[in-house]
Design an enzyme around this catalytic site. Structure first.
Site, PDB file in Angstrom:
ATOM      1  N   HIS B  82     -12.569-121.160 -13.360  1.00 13.73           N
ATOM      2  CA  HIS B  82     -11.852-122.316 -13.902  1.00 13.73           C
ATOM      3  C   HIS B  82     -10.350-122.133 -13.681  1.00 13.73           C
ATOM      4  N   SER B 176      -0.407-122.042   1.696  1.00  6.75           N
ATOM      5  CA  SER B 176       0.802-122.362   0.948  1.00  6.75           C
ATOM      6  C   SER B 176       2.058-121.987   1.712  1.00  6.75           C
ATOM      7  N   HIS B 308       7.110-110.488 -19.102  1.00  5.92           N
ATOM      8  CA  HIS B 308       6.790-111.033 -20.421  1.00  5.92           C
ATOM      9  C   HIS B 308       5.290-111.269 -20.583  1.00  5.92           C
ATOM     10  N   HIS B 309       4.547-111.174 -19.484  1.00  3.05           N
ATOM     11  CA  HIS B 309       3.094-111.240 -19.602  1.00  3.05           C
ATOM     12  C   HIS B 309       2.521-109.880 -19.950  1.00  3.05           C
ATOM     13  N   THR B 334      15.927-125.356 -19.015  1.00  6.13           N
ATOM     14  CA  THR B 334      14.836-126.299 -19.247  1.00  6.13           C
ATOM     15  C   THR B 334      15.246-127.321 -20.292  1.00  6.13           C
ATOM     16  N   LYS B 337      17.201-130.078 -18.872  1.00  4.98           N
ATOM     17  CA  LYS B 337      16.397-131.114 -18.233  1.00  4.98           C
ATOM     18  C   LYS B 337      15.856-132.094 -19.263  1.00  4.98           C
TER      19      LYS B 337
HETATM   20  C1  HEA Z   1      -3.946-125.264 -13.984  1.00  3.54           C
HETATM   21  C2  HEA Z   1      -4.384-126.067 -14.745  1.00  3.54           C
HETATM   22  C3  HEA Z   1      -5.477-126.050 -15.761  1.00  3.54           C
HETATM   23  C4  HEA Z   1      -6.070-127.190 -16.193  1.00  3.54           C
HETATM   24  C5  HEA Z   1      -5.804-128.611 -15.706  1.00  3.54           C
HETATM   25  C6  HEA Z   1      -7.014-126.794 -17.193  1.00  3.54           C
HETATM   26  C7  HEA Z   1      -7.831-127.703 -17.880  1.00  3.54           C
HETATM   27  C8  HEA Z   1      -8.652-127.369 -18.936  1.00  3.54           C
HETATM   28  N1  HEA Z   1      -8.877-126.114 -19.445  1.00  3.54           N
HETATM   29 FE1  HEA Z   1      -8.121-124.388 -18.728  1.00  3.54          FE
HETATM   30  N2  HEA Z   1      -7.325-122.684 -18.002  1.00  3.54           N
HETATM   31  C9  HEA Z   1      -6.389-122.561 -17.004  1.00  3.54           C
HETATM   32  C10 HEA Z   1      -5.778-123.593 -16.329  1.00  3.54           C
HETATM   33  C11 HEA Z   1      -6.078-124.949 -16.497  1.00  3.54           C
HETATM   34  N3  HEA Z   1      -7.007-125.436 -17.365  1.00  3.54           N
HETATM   35  C12 HEA Z   1      -6.106-121.177 -16.750  1.00  3.54           C
HETATM   36  C13 HEA Z   1      -5.131-120.619 -15.725  1.00  3.54           C
HETATM   37  C14 HEA Z   1      -6.901-120.441 -17.638  1.00  3.54           C
HETATM   38  C15 HEA Z   1      -6.970-118.923 -17.799  1.00  3.54           C
HETATM   39  C16 HEA Z   1      -8.144-118.382 -17.106  1.00  3.54           C
HETATM   40  C17 HEA Z   1      -8.318-116.947 -17.424  1.00  3.54           C
HETATM   41  O1  HEA Z   1      -8.335-116.569 -18.601  1.00  3.54           O
HETATM   42  O2  HEA Z   1      -8.428-116.167 -16.467  1.00  3.54           O
HETATM   43  C18 HEA Z   1      -7.641-121.422 -18.411  1.00  3.54           C
HETATM   44  C19 HEA Z   1      -8.528-121.087 -19.441  1.00  3.54           C
HETATM   45  C20 HEA Z   1      -9.137-121.995 -20.274  1.00  3.54           C
HETATM   46  C21 HEA Z   1      -9.828-121.664 -21.478  1.00  3.54           C
HETATM   47  C22 HEA Z   1      -9.945-120.270 -22.080  1.00  3.54           C
HETATM   48  C23 HEA Z   1     -11.155-119.604 -21.572  1.00  3.54           C
HETATM   49  C24 HEA Z   1     -11.257-118.237 -22.091  1.00  3.54           C
HETATM   50  O3  HEA Z   1     -10.249-117.631 -22.471  1.00  3.54           O
HETATM   51  O4  HEA Z   1     -12.384-117.750 -22.073  1.00  3.54           O
HETATM   52  C25 HEA Z   1     -10.319-122.829 -22.015  1.00  3.54           C
HETATM   53  C26 HEA Z   1     -11.074-122.942 -23.260  1.00  3.54           C
HETATM   54  O5  HEA Z   1     -11.081-123.909 -23.896  1.00  3.54           O
HETATM   55  C27 HEA Z   1      -9.900-123.893 -21.128  1.00  3.54           C
HETATM   56  C28 HEA Z   1     -10.192-125.231 -21.303  1.00  3.54           C
HETATM   57  C29 HEA Z   1      -9.717-126.237 -20.476  1.00  3.54           C
HETATM   58  C30 HEA Z   1     -10.079-127.635 -20.662  1.00  3.54           C
HETATM   59  C31 HEA Z   1     -11.004-128.181 -21.710  1.00  3.54           C
HETATM   60  C32 HEA Z   1      -9.409-128.322 -19.688  1.00  3.54           C
HETATM   61  C33 HEA Z   1      -9.478-129.819 -19.470  1.00  3.54           C
HETATM   62  O6  HEA Z   1      -8.196-130.331 -19.274  1.00  3.54           O
HETATM   63  C34 HEA Z   1     -10.372-130.103 -18.324  1.00  3.54           C
HETATM   64  C35 HEA Z   1     -10.646-131.543 -18.222  1.00  3.54           C
HETATM   65  C36 HEA Z   1     -11.943-131.759 -17.522  1.00  3.54           C
HETATM   66  C37 HEA Z   1     -12.086-132.438 -16.420  1.00  3.54           C
HETATM   67  C38 HEA Z   1     -10.950-133.056 -15.743  1.00  3.54           C
HETATM   68  C39 HEA Z   1     -13.435-132.511 -15.792  1.00  3.54           C
HETATM   69  C40 HEA Z   1     -13.908-133.872 -15.491  1.00  3.54           C
HETATM   70  C41 HEA Z   1     -15.299-133.714 -15.027  1.00  3.54           C
HETATM   71  C42 HEA Z   1     -16.343-134.289 -15.634  1.00  3.54           C
HETATM   72  C43 HEA Z   1     -16.247-135.187 -16.791  1.00  3.54           C
HETATM   73  C44 HEA Z   1     -17.683-133.973 -15.151  1.00  3.54           C
HETATM   74  C45 HEA Z   1     -18.051-134.852 -14.047  1.00  3.54           C
HETATM   75  C46 HEA Z   1     -18.866-134.031 -13.172  1.00  3.54           C
HETATM   76  C47 HEA Z   1     -19.099-134.335 -11.922  1.00  3.54           C
HETATM   77  C48 HEA Z   1     -18.642-135.586 -11.273  1.00  3.54           C
HETATM   78  C49 HEA Z   1     -19.831-133.320 -11.082  1.00  3.54           C
HETATM   79  N4  HEA Z   1      -9.190-123.358 -20.081  1.00  3.54           N
HETATM   80  C1  HEA Z   2       3.574-124.757 -15.861  1.00  6.12           C
HETATM   81  C2  HEA Z   2       3.400-123.615 -16.315  1.00  6.12           C
HETATM   82  C3  HEA Z   2       4.218-122.876 -17.325  1.00  6.12           C
HETATM   83  C4  HEA Z   2       5.485-123.117 -17.801  1.00  6.12           C
HETATM   84  C5  HEA Z   2       6.450-124.190 -17.410  1.00  6.12           C
HETATM   85  C6  HEA Z   2       5.746-122.080 -18.759  1.00  6.12           C
HETATM   86  C7  HEA Z   2       6.942-121.958 -19.451  1.00  6.12           C
HETATM   87  C8  HEA Z   2       7.280-120.892 -20.264  1.00  6.12           C
HETATM   88  N1  HEA Z   2       6.449-119.844 -20.615  1.00  6.12           N
HETATM   89 FE1  HEA Z   2       4.490-119.642 -20.096  1.00  6.12          FE
HETATM   90  N2  HEA Z   2       2.661-119.288 -19.335  1.00  6.12           N
HETATM   91  C9  HEA Z   2       1.987-120.056 -18.430  1.00  6.12           C
HETATM   92  C10 HEA Z   2       2.452-121.187 -17.818  1.00  6.12           C
HETATM   93  C11 HEA Z   2       3.719-121.725 -18.024  1.00  6.12           C
HETATM   94  N3  HEA Z   2       4.660-121.261 -18.881  1.00  6.12           N
HETATM   95  C12 HEA Z   2       0.677-119.511 -18.183  1.00  6.12           C
HETATM   96  C13 HEA Z   2      -0.354-120.080 -17.216  1.00  6.12           C
HETATM   97  C14 HEA Z   2       0.574-118.372 -18.970  1.00  6.12           C
HETATM   98  C15 HEA Z   2      -0.627-117.455 -19.164  1.00  6.12           C
HETATM   99  C16 HEA Z   2      -1.029-116.686 -17.993  1.00  6.12           C
HETATM  100  C17 HEA Z   2      -2.242-115.882 -18.322  1.00  6.12           C
HETATM  101  O1  HEA Z   2      -2.087-114.834 -18.977  1.00  6.12           O
HETATM  102  O2  HEA Z   2      -3.358-116.295 -17.952  1.00  6.12           O
HETATM  103  C18 HEA Z   2       1.852-118.260 -19.672  1.00  6.12           C
HETATM  104  C19 HEA Z   2       2.137-117.218 -20.544  1.00  6.12           C
HETATM  105  C20 HEA Z   2       3.396-116.998 -21.079  1.00  6.12           C
HETATM  106  C21 HEA Z   2       3.768-115.783 -21.734  1.00  6.12           C
HETATM  107  C22 HEA Z   2       2.899-114.543 -21.920  1.00  6.12           C
HETATM  108  C23 HEA Z   2       2.117-114.651 -23.149  1.00  6.12           C
HETATM  109  C24 HEA Z   2       1.162-113.562 -23.306  1.00  6.12           C
HETATM  110  O3  HEA Z   2       0.251-113.418 -22.482  1.00  6.12           O
HETATM  111  O4  HEA Z   2       1.311-112.812 -24.274  1.00  6.12           O
HETATM  112  C25 HEA Z   2       5.082-115.942 -22.143  1.00  6.12           C
HETATM  113  C26 HEA Z   2       5.869-114.921 -22.854  1.00  6.12           C
HETATM  114  O5  HEA Z   2       7.019-114.899 -22.850  1.00  6.12           O
HETATM  115  C27 HEA Z   2       5.497-117.261 -21.699  1.00  6.12           C
HETATM  116  C28 HEA Z   2       6.762-117.797 -21.904  1.00  6.12           C
HETATM  117  C29 HEA Z   2       7.187-119.007 -21.380  1.00  6.12           C
HETATM  118  C30 HEA Z   2       8.533-119.532 -21.565  1.00  6.12           C
HETATM  119  C31 HEA Z   2       9.641-118.915 -22.371  1.00  6.12           C
HETATM  120  C32 HEA Z   2       8.577-120.709 -20.863  1.00  6.12           C
HETATM  121  C33 HEA Z   2       9.793-121.597 -20.717  1.00  6.12           C
HETATM  122  O6  HEA Z   2       9.972-121.986 -19.395  1.00  6.12           O
HETATM  123  C34 HEA Z   2       9.697-122.805 -21.594  1.00  6.12           C
HETATM  124  C35 HEA Z   2      11.041-123.483 -21.708  1.00  6.12           C
HETATM  125  C36 HEA Z   2      10.999-124.814 -22.380  1.00  6.12           C
HETATM  126  C37 HEA Z   2      11.390-125.099 -23.647  1.00  6.12           C
HETATM  127  C38 HEA Z   2      11.861-124.046 -24.581  1.00  6.12           C
HETATM  128  C39 HEA Z   2      11.284-126.487 -24.202  1.00  6.12           C
HETATM  129  C40 HEA Z   2      12.437-127.385 -23.917  1.00  6.12           C
HETATM  130  C41 HEA Z   2      13.750-126.851 -24.303  1.00  6.12           C
HETATM  131  C42 HEA Z   2      14.577-127.396 -25.213  1.00  6.12           C
HETATM  132  C43 HEA Z   2      14.278-128.678 -25.900  1.00  6.12           C
HETATM  133  C44 HEA Z   2      15.872-126.715 -25.403  1.00  6.12           C
HETATM  134  C45 HEA Z   2      16.196-126.198 -26.734  1.00  6.12           C
HETATM  135  C46 HEA Z   2      15.191-125.298 -27.288  1.00  6.12           C
HETATM  136  C47 HEA Z   2      15.428-124.212 -28.061  1.00  6.12           C
HETATM  137  C48 HEA Z   2      16.667-123.408 -28.049  1.00  6.12           C
HETATM  138  C49 HEA Z   2      14.340-123.780 -28.996  1.00  6.12           C
HETATM  139  N4  HEA Z   2       4.450-117.875 -21.068  1.00  6.12           N
HETATM  140 CU   LIG Z   3       5.435-116.267 -17.244  1.00  2.92          CU
END
Ligand code: HEA
Ligand code: HEA
Ligand SMILES: [Cu+2]
Ligand code: CUA
Lengths: 377, 537, 308
Positions: B82, B176, B308-309, B334, B337
């Site tokens: 997923h 990519s 930070h991860h 951010t 923006k």
């Molecule tokens: C990049 C984008 C992205 C998006 C869009 C989503 C979308 C969603 N994600 Fe996920 N998710 C991740 C990125 C994303 N995710 C990542 C990176 C992880 C971490 C993985 C990891 O731990 O390694 C994660 C993990 C993750 C977990 C944690 C799993 C775990 O820790 O075990 C869960 C649990 O609720 C979850 C839920 C969902 C749900 C409900 C949606 C919903 O938004 C999805 C909406 C559903 C649809 C759009 C499907 C539509 C299809 C149908 C209705 C069926 C039709 C069927 C046919 C036609 C064949 N996601």
């Molecule tokens: C599109 C993807 C996306 C984006 C944009 C971000 C944005 C940010 N992420 Fe996130 N992050 C993920 C995707 C993303 N992340 C994913 C996929 C993981 C999990 C990966 C995995 O383990 O599977 C993750 C996990 C993750 C972790 C690790 C957590 C953990 O595993 O323990 C941390 C820790 O620092 C973090 C921090 C942040 C921060 C600080 C931002 C910042 O960029 C956010 C900045 C924005 C704002 C703060 C809001 C707007 C700002 C204001 C309105 C200004 C004023 C605000 C204040 C002064 C409060 N992210």
């Molecule tokens: Cu990060």
């Protein structure tokens, strides 16, 4: 699902903000250590910062969405930049963040302040259980034991009713005394695990071949529960951490009992057992270490996990059998149990396997056989 | 090579006037940016459905405590795939698809700079994903080590199919890299006269910066999977302490890629909403210059925050502090923006067509996701949040109502330009409200279960998490099935939508709106002269 | 708009072509083949190389036709100045991505050397690791005693450069010769470029051929070095972290030298056929940038893998 939980969700966010009693079930636990309370404080501070900034930002948006809509006859302004504003909203958040960073740094420094400990315990992660080793001042082992999840397969497969500590209970918890600085050395035998007790505010990865240090001083006795929090394979979800914190005298009694068991265990290594003794101990070891794969009826779950009833190994030469259990089979889930079981336990389980489920060899396996075989290598 | 074959090379101008080839070869052999963009977008939609279906399997299993449908081993494969499919299959290709469609039109160019390579970048993807998905059917099962594939779970303890997973990642990386080279060359080299850098629409700017991020980090991902390959098959010990390596090193290299990767998924989204909000506010984008600088700062910072991860792996204190400070800093640009978007709406004359609704939801929900990110950035607090559902809630807020919503908004916004027909506004709004409500029901409760201590990546959970999981699962199904409605709205528009004008939206600015709808096969055969006012919105 | 290279009003968009998708097919088959081959080896099954070979052939053939086609279009005058600039951007940023690829491996080298090995040996911030788990392991670089020599055999010796003062040892030190060879080849390829600018065909052919020869010699010496490492030093891929970093860094570099030499050889073939004009020699230039890049990587390797 009941109405109650929808309500909770609705009230949840408000409850968090107001810090009311509602928050307890929804929020991070305050915990029972100084560190956990400090972390809780940081968490609430940064959360409040976000709430306030959020109110301003979303408030401004809401006003503009409401007032400046075309259907209300709004005429667009033409302004499109302001250096002053840009500077202000760059500096303000930056200042807020600096203010947040200061206490965070303080807590972090405290967390890193190991040393000055009263006792040391090694925690070792295995797929999928924890081992706790109580060490003396020179890191020598006083005694150790494994801590396995005690939730039954029936509960997991919805056959029987789930206990209130479903998935969070173990056969032997880690036991530590209250108000003492306990230092942990954390490592792993196979993949990365993570040891976490929310109420202590500690979570750290157990990395194979590397050691992480952490420490805690718990100021309330009780039983605290957590889970492995690093994906470690199939049963990652079934690897709970349970810590029992005892008052000093209770702890001392427990400790003395452990030392006694340990002494008996060491003596057992040179003893000769009767067949009945071996069967009883073997049954115990089998039920804790082997049953998950080879099953209670000894039939295994072929093809992944072979049955032991009638198995070539269990009926063949005893040396090969011992070696199989001691060294495991690399590249399969059959682990090298020589690292987890001592000679007495190995002898017992091997004997047990050779005399159960219709297996009936005419030998008796003694600890000294195991020692002789493995030292002869 | 031979003299004779020169006759087959088409003359310069011929090519500009003919339309698409017919039949299947149009799609297989195409060098046209619009065709390739279309391919990317449909591919990504298919991946969204597949990845989403996996998410629904996850949510179905988590509906109640206890194991109901699937075994833990299979659950791990679902989580892993997923994550991988959504990140590499749904979100990234969708943005590349948008870039293909829009960059030449926005810059006043006939096509992308390197059209044949463009075709290759796309066609590698279906092969890469077939390979990845096929691992699920291999002996020993597919990848089951999370999308972050930490060693040694992904090396010594991995199923044999990991070899194919590695090669699939290599292929995605190659795609990519070629894609981003193409985008850089297009932006730097194909602008119409007068289209100076600081007149480029923000979507173009954000993609330029994203392309650099891709170029810098995809090779590092390739490097780290190569090390895995060697650890698995050739006995090296990069991630094995017994030979002097370190499993944690895997994480450092992975996150050096992985963190910029999450910004790769959000910067183009910033670009999209920066196009849409001014249009429907009927007011130019506030703070154009500062938007450009903010985007660049985010990109720069994204290279120095990766650990930070890894706050819980046991880094030395100095490292911990550095990564905490750097991460917190990202909130500043951010924030700039977010404030600029709001100032753009301020005293505008707003209407709320579907793209605008999705964009507004983006700003709100992304900011909430950003706030939880900021909380995660506080290292001591992250000891409690790390690897719980709080993190899952954080990244779904930035990814689903963040990246995914922006993509949906973009499709509604430019669809009339692409196919010359309008979508059904009423259905679009229904789609929006279902999605908006669904996404919040799904992911908001995950904050609570995370804080209460529910680890992520578990197939079964303790009883106190039951209520929130049930709510979350219901939300997931609502949200998931609303996306089928999205598919229906699109097809309905393409087949029978009302004809669109060339400007489409009253407040739209930018070169793409000067072209007829649908846009001609070769966008600008003769470069337009760009003047300040028309350049961007 | 008199200068054709500035004229953007006409832009050549190639018509549909079969090449890219066949490249994709070729790559797919190639890596599937390599994958199943590796897995067969791992499982102890007799490996099949058929898919691998078919994929490789498709890939090579398609690339050949593809590049031939591009060259053809160029000689037909279809490629205007703007498209040429696109090629330049493309090639430069491709090289940048290659730099980042090597950076991953250099990163691994520095990380293990400066941090991991120290910690395992009981030094630095995480000294407890060594003290507690690996009491017998002494940190040093090159690592000739692994933390667990039962799992990863110790290398007998490393490839480390001799001490500065031992002039005699240096003269027998292959990596030094390889450095000299590659540095020289950077000059020769540059002279070849100058020759194009001066329209001096003979010199072009000579210098270019010289470069190719130097590339080949480098490769031969490197093979020699590997054979020596495996047979005499006991330094292998599976001899712990030193062997791992050493072979992956030098190996990937060697692989790039192979590619670079091949590309230069193709340019030599083209030069012999009379291709390349002073202002129209992108193929040659791309090859030579690539070569310089490979050269720079080697210098970093020489410094950080062999000497320091
Ligand atoms: C990049 C984008 C992205 C998006 C869009 C989503 C979308 C969603 N994600 Fe996920 N998710 C991740 C990125 C994303 N995710 C990542 C990176 C992880 C971490 C993985 C990891 O731990 O390694 C994660 C993990 C993750 C977990 C944690 C799993 C775990 O820790 O075990 C869960 C649990 O609720 C979850 C839920 C969902 C749900 C409900 C949606 C919903 O938004 C999805 C909406 C559903 C649809 C759009 C499907 C539509 C299809 C149908 C209705 C069926 C039709 C069927 C046919 C036609 C064949 N996601
Ligand atoms: C599109 C993807 C996306 C984006 C944009 C971000 C944005 C940010 N992420 Fe996130 N992050 C993920 C995707 C993303 N992340 C994913 C996929 C993981 C999990 C990966 C995995 O383990 O599977 C993750 C996990 C993750 C972790 C690790 C957590 C953990 O595993 O323990 C941390 C820790 O620092 C973090 C921090 C942040 C921060 C600080 C931002 C910042 O960029 C956010 C900045 C924005 C704002 C703060 C809001 C707007 C700002 C204001 C309105 C200004 C004023 C605000 C204040 C002064 C409060 N992210
Ligand atoms: Cu990060
Ligand atoms: Cu052990 Cu997860």
């Amino acid at each position: 699902m009941n109405k109650n939980c929808l309500q909770r969700l609705a009230v949840g966010s408000i409850a968090l903000v107001s810090g009311s009693a509602w928050a307890d079930e929804l929020n991070m636990p305050v915990g029972v250590t100084e560190i956990s309370r400090k972390i809780y404080g940081l968490h609430m501070d940064i959360f409040m910062v976000c709430v306030v900034v959020g109110c301003i930002v979303f408030g401004a948006m809401a006003i503009s969405i409401f007032l400046h809509r075309k259907s209300r006859g709004a005429v667009p302004a033409t302004f499109h930049e302001s250096t002053t504003l840009e500077i202000v909203w760059t500096l303000l958040p930056a200042i807020i963040l600096v203010v947040m960073a200061v206490p965070a740094t303080g807590v972090l420094v405290d967390i890193y302040d190991a040393g000055g400990e009263d006792m040391v315990v090694e925690i070792r992660g295995y797929q999928w259980k924890w081992q706790y080793k109580y060490l003396d001042d020179d890191y020598n082992r006083n005694f150790d034991f494994f801590s396995n999840m005690s939730t039954t397969q029936d509960e997991i497969h919805n056959v029987s009713v789930k206990d209130q500590n479903y998935l969070l209970d173990v056969d032997k918890p880690l036991v530590i005394p209250v108000n003492r600085k306990v230092r942990f050395l954390l490592t792993s035998e196979d993949v990365i695990h993570a040891w976490w007790v929310p109420d202590f505010g500690i979570k750290r990865d157990a990395v194979p071949g590397m050691v992480n240090e952490l420490w805690t001083i718990v100021d309330q006795s009780g039983t605290y529960r957590g889970q492995c929090t690093e994906l470690c394979g199939k049963d990652h979800g079934f690897m709970p951490v349970v810590v029992k914190v005892l008052p000093q005298d209770g702890y001392d009694a427990w400790y003395a009992a452990q030392v006694k068991t340990e002494r008996a265990r060491r003596e057992a290594l040179s003893k000769t057992f009767t067949a009945d003794e071996l069967m009883a101990e073997g049954q115990r070891v089998y039920d804790t270490f082997c049953v998950a794969c080879h099953q209670a009826n000894g039939k295994g779950l072929p093809p992944a996990f072979p049955g032991l009833a009638g198995s070539q190994v269990a009926l063949g030469p005893v040396d090969a059998h011992i070696r199989m259990v001691y060294e495991g089979v690399p590249g399969t889930s059959m682990q090298a149990f020589g690292k987890q079981l001592d000679a007495a336990e190995l002898a017992a389980v091997v004997h047990f396997e050779r005399h159960s489920w219709g297996n009936n060899t005419d030998d008796v396996t003694q600890p000294k056989d195991v020692i002789a075989l493995m030292e002869g290598q | 090579m031979s003299e004779a074959s020169h006759h087959h090379v088409p003359a310069v101008h011929d090519d500009h006037h003919h339309g698409p080839a017919s039949g299947l070869t149009r799609w297989l052999f195409t060098t046209n940016h619009k065709d390739i963009g279309t391919l990317y977008l449909w591919f990504s939609f298919a991946m969204l459905l597949i990845g989403g279906t996996l998410a629904l399997i996850i949510r179905a299993e988590l509906f109640q405590p206890g194991l109901q449908f699937i075994e833990p081993e299979f659950f791990n494969q679902m989580t892993t795939n997923h994550g991988l499919i959504m990140v590499f299959g749904a979100i990234m290709p969708a943005f590349v698809g948008l870039a293909n469609w829009l960059l030449p039109m926005m810059l006043g160019a006939p096509d992308m700079a390197l059209p044949r390579m463009n075709n290759l970048s796309f066609w590698i993807l279906p092969f890469a994903f077939s390979m990845m998905i096929s691992t699920l059917f291999m002996e020993g099962g597919g990848p089951n080590f999370g999308w972050t594939f930490y060693a040694p779970l992904s090396t010594t303890y991995a199923p044999p199919s990991v070899t194919f997973f590695i090669f699939a990642v290599h292929m995605m990386g190659a795609s990519s890299i070629m894609g981003s080279i193409n985008i850089i060359a297009t932006i730097l080299n194909m602008r119409a006269p007068g289209m100076t850098l600081m007149r480029m629409p923000l979507f173009v700017w954000t993609w330029l910066i994203t392309a650099y991020l891709l170029l810098a980090v995809m090779p590092v991902l390739a490097g780290v999977v190569t090390m895995m390959l060697f650890d698995i098959h050739f006995g090296t010990s990069f991630f094995n302490a017994a030979g002097g390596g370190d499993p944690v090193m895997f994480q450092h290299i992975f996150w050096f890629f992985g963190h910029p990767e999450v910004y790769i998924m959000i910067l183009p989204a910033f670009g999209v909403v920066s196009q849409i909000i001014p249009t429907f506010s009927r007011k130019p984008l506030f703070g154009y210059d500062s938007m450009v600088y903010a985007t660049s700062s985010i990109a720069f910072l994204s290279f120095i925050v990766w650990a930070h991860h890894m706050f819980t792996v046991g880094m030395p204190l100095a490292g911990q502090l550095f990564f905490m400070y750097a991460t917190m800093l990202i909130a500043v640009p951010t924030g700039v923006k977010v404030f600029n978007w709001i100032s753009t709406m301020w005293r505008g004359s707003m209407t709320f067509e579907t793209p605008m609704l999705f964009s507004i939801a983006f700003v709100v929900l992304f900011t909430i996701g950003g706030f939880s990110g900021l909380m995660l950035a506080i290292a001591p607090a992250d000891y409690q949040y790390h690897d719980t559902y709080f993190v899952v809630a954080h990244f779904h807020y930035v990814l689903v109502p963040g990246a995914l919503f922006s993509i949906i908004a973009a499709v509604y916004y430019w669809l009339p330009k692409w196919c010359g027909r309008m979508y059904d506004e009423r259905l679009g709004k229904i789609h929006f409200w279902l999605s908006f409500i669904g996404v919040n029901i799904t992911f908001f409760p995950q904050h609570f279960s995370g804080l209460a201590g529910m680890p992520r990546r578990i197939p079964d959970y303790a009883l106190q998490f039951a209520d929130f999981n049930m709510i979350s699962s219901i939300g997931a199904f609502v949200f998931g099935f609303s996306q089928l409605l999205f598919g229906y709205v699109l097809i309905k528009a393409i087949v029978s939508g009302r004809k669109a004008t060339s400007r489409v939206w009253e407040g739209a600015h930018g070169l793409e709106w000067t072209l007829p709808s649908p846009a001609p096969y070769h966008s600008f055969t003769h470069p337009p002269k760009v003047v300040e006012a028309e350049a961007h919105s | 708009m008199s200068d054709p290279s500035k004229d953007t009003s006409v832009y050549y968009v190639p018509e549909n072509g079969w090449h890219p998708i066949w490249v994709a097919v070729g790559v797919f088959l190639l890596v599937s083949g390599i994958g199943s081959w590796l897995n067969d080896l791992q499982a102890g099954v007799e490996p099949s190389r058929l898919i691998l070979i078919i994929g490789g052939l498709i890939l090579i053939a398609t690339l050949w036709f593809w590049f031939a086609r591009v060259i053809e279009e160029n000689s037909a005058g279809l490629v205007n100045g703007q498209l040429k600039r696109s090629y330049v951007w493309g090639m430069s940023w491709f090289i940048f991505s290659e730099v980042m690829f090597f950076l991953a491996f250099f990163g691994a080298l520095f990380y293990t050397r400066v941090l991991a090995v120290q910690w395992l040996g009981g030094e630095g911030e995480k000294a407890i690791t060594g003290d507690y788990l690996w009491p017998d392991f002494v940190p040093s670089w090159p690592v000739v005693q692994n933390p667990d020599p039962l799992v990863f055999n110790n290398p007998g010796e490393s490839m480390q450069a001799p001490a500065i003062t031992e002039i005699g040892a240096w003269s027998a030190y292959l990596p030094l010769w390889n450095t000299i060879i590659l540095l020289t080849s950077s000059f020769t390829v540059h002279f070849a470029h100058t020759a194009i600018k001066n329209r001096d065909r003979t010199k072009l052919n000579l210098w270019l051929a010289g470069t190719v020869v130097l590339g080949v010699v480098f490769l031969i010496l490197q093979v020699e070095e590997y054979v020596h490492a495996y047979n005499e030093l006991g330094l292998t891929l599976d001899s712990g972290i030193y062997g791992s970093t050493f072979f992956l860094l030098t190996g990937f570099h060697g692989f790039h030298v192979c590619l670079g030499t091949f590309i230069l050889a193709v340019q030599l073939g083209r030069a012999l056929k009379g291709h390349f004009e002073p202002h129209d020699c992108f193929g040659f230039e791309a090859a030579s940038w690539y070569w310089h890049f490979v050269d720079v990587v080697w210098v970093c390797l020489f410094v950080f893998v062999y000497v320091v």
